[in-house]
Design a protein around this motif. Structure first.
Motif, PDB file in Angstrom:
ATOM      1  N   VAL A 166      33.910  -8.303 -17.253  1.00 52.56           N
ATOM      2  CA  VAL A 166      33.624  -6.918 -17.638  1.00 52.56           C
ATOM      3  C   VAL A 166      34.065  -5.976 -16.520  1.00 52.56           C
ATOM      4  CG1 VAL A 166      31.818  -5.279 -18.327  1.00 52.56           C
ATOM      5  CG2 VAL A 166      31.598  -7.709 -18.926  1.00 52.56           C
ATOM      6  N   THR A 178      29.348  -3.002 -24.234  1.00 53.69           N
ATOM      7  CA  THR A 178      29.461  -4.188 -23.380  1.00 53.69           C
ATOM      8  C   THR A 178      28.833  -5.393 -24.056  1.00 53.69           C
ATOM      9  OG1 THR A 178      29.209  -2.728 -21.469  1.00 53.69           O
ATOM     10  CG2 THR A 178      29.022  -5.096 -21.060  1.00 53.69           C
ATOM     11  N   ILE A 218      22.572  -3.360 -19.550  1.00 56.62           N
ATOM     12  CA  ILE A 218      23.601  -4.397 -19.775  1.00 56.62           C
ATOM     13  C   ILE A 218      23.060  -5.755 -19.348  1.00 56.62           C
ATOM     14  CG2 ILE A 218      25.826  -5.280 -18.908  1.00 56.62           C
ATOM     15  CD1 ILE A 218      26.786  -2.341 -18.791  1.00 56.62           C
TER      16      ILE A 218
END
Ligand SMILES: [Zn+2]
Length: 240
Positions: A197, A187, A216
């Protein structure tokens, strides 16, 4: 040229044409960046370091953990929910809405939305809109087709109703279920300003995705990113 030979050539040309039509239909149906009518967005063109996290499917009971994690991180996200799962888990829907997240429409029954009638398409979308409103959510409801598939009837409905189709440009957990570290690393490597995303945190097997969330958010925050909902991201588009 013999009749047989001519017949063979004609048959070959027909078969090749058919293959090209099928290939074209398949490419069109699966494209994240193009549809025949109406607006489709897979990311927003901006220099601002903004990113939208989106969660597909559900809500299931795992929504509670996702909302709690996001709450701890001070991040708002967008949940593309199905009408059927929302009706099965009304408490989860309300939880998502109360926490200030955005709810998007991911159809009622999560079937492929191609080669379907206009009536079926309308009902899949409108029943889900109604279930989303039942949660108390009052913001914009964008649409995301199951598996990103659409051809003509679905985009036509959406265009007529002034609804945006939202896909994604980063999908770190779609190919296979891997570990949290791999999902987070992929990511962070792929996100760029204006990215959308796609993550799948809702089912039992998706512990790695749920576990990747904090990492993330922390890594992207350290890179100067801030998190916005899909409709906030859409509002940042250059004026059209
Ligand atoms: Zn889905």
């Amino acid at each position: 040229m013999s009749r047989l030979r001519r017949g063979l050539i004609t048959a070959t040309v027909l078969l090749v044409s058919l293959a090209l039509v099928l290939l074209g239909t398949n490419t069109l149906m699966n494209s994240r960046t193009f549809q025949l009518t109406g607006e489709i967005v897979h990311r927003v063109d901006t220099d601002d370091r903004v990113v939208a996290l989106t969660f597909d499917d559900g809500p299931t009971e795992h929504a509670e953990e996702v909302v709690r994690t996001l709450d701890g991180l001070g991040v708002r996200a967008t949940f593309y929910v199905t009408g059927r799962e929302l009706e099965e888990n009304p408490r989860m829907g309300a939880l998502i809405a109360e926490a200030g997240h955005e709810l998007g429409n991911h159809t009622y029954s999560h079937q492929r939305m191609v080669f379907r009638s206009a009536d079926f398409t309308t009902s899949e979308i409108e029943r889900t809109d109604a279930a989303i409103r039942e949660t108390g959510y009052s913001g914009e409801i964008t649409f995301r087709p199951p598996n990103g598939k659409k051809l003509y009837i679905l985009p036509s409905y959406l265009a007529e109703h002034d609804r945006t189709t939202v896909t994604w440009d980063v999908e770190p957990d779609s190919a296979e279920v891997s570990d949290a570290g791999t999902i987070a690393e992929a990511t962070v490597r792929q996100v760029r300003p204006g990215s959308i995303v796609l993550l799948h945190p809702m089912y039992d097997a998706r512990t790695p995705t749920r576990d990747a969330l904090s990492s993330i958010v922390e890594s992207l925050t350290a890179d100067g990113y801030r998190f916005v909902t899909v409709s906030e991201l859409l509002a940042l588009r250059p004026s059209r």
